[in-house]
Design a protein around this motif. Structure first.
Motif: not given
Length: 140
Positions: A61-81
């Motif tokens: 549960m801890t690992t999945m929460a951290a992975i899902l929380g980091a997905m927007p960082l990893m997949l994000g585009t735009g200014t500063g990505s």
């Protein structure tokens, strides 16, 4: 330069975060195993096995929460990505690899240190068959 991203200061922050999560997971397993050894009289092998089974869900549960929380960082585009993507990649990739290593190596290291303690202190090793079967007694 894995995935064409440099290991910059932001990715190193992600690695430090990973170290904390892996350490916490190992402490949860070892703490439960030591408690089972002391209070229930389980041998080390059975204690770490029970700890691995019972602590698997909170660890995942801890690992999945951290992975899902980091997905927007990893997949994000735009200014500063370009600043945030290495952090997301370090967290997601590191969690996947470190989760497997934690779940497989923590019990092995725990049993190794128990055997080392037996060798150094000279105490008798725990009954590998469990507390219900005395050594030398016929099994039913």
């Amino acid at each position: 330069m894995l995935l064409r991203y440099d290991l910059d200061i932001i990715a190193i922050i992600g690695i430090i975060l990973l170290i904390g999560i892996v350490k916490k997971n190992a402490i949860m397993m070892i703490d439960f195993a030591l408690d089972a050894e002391r209070s229930e009289g389980l041998p080390p092998r059975e204690a770490i096995y029970q700890a691995s089974l019972l602590r698997f869900r909170p660890i995942m549960m801890t690992t999945m929460a951290a992975i899902l929380g980091a997905m927007p960082l990893m997949l994000g585009t735009g200014t500063g990505s370009e600043l945030r993507q290495p952090l997301g990649i370090a967290i997601v990739g590191g969690l996947v690899v470190s989760q497997m290593l934690t779940l497989f190596t923590t019990p092995v290291i725990y049993l190794y240190f128990d055997r080392l303690a037996v060798r150094l202190t000279g105490r008798r090793p725990s009954n590998p068959l469990g507390p219900s079967i005395a050594p030398g007694a016929p099994a039913e």
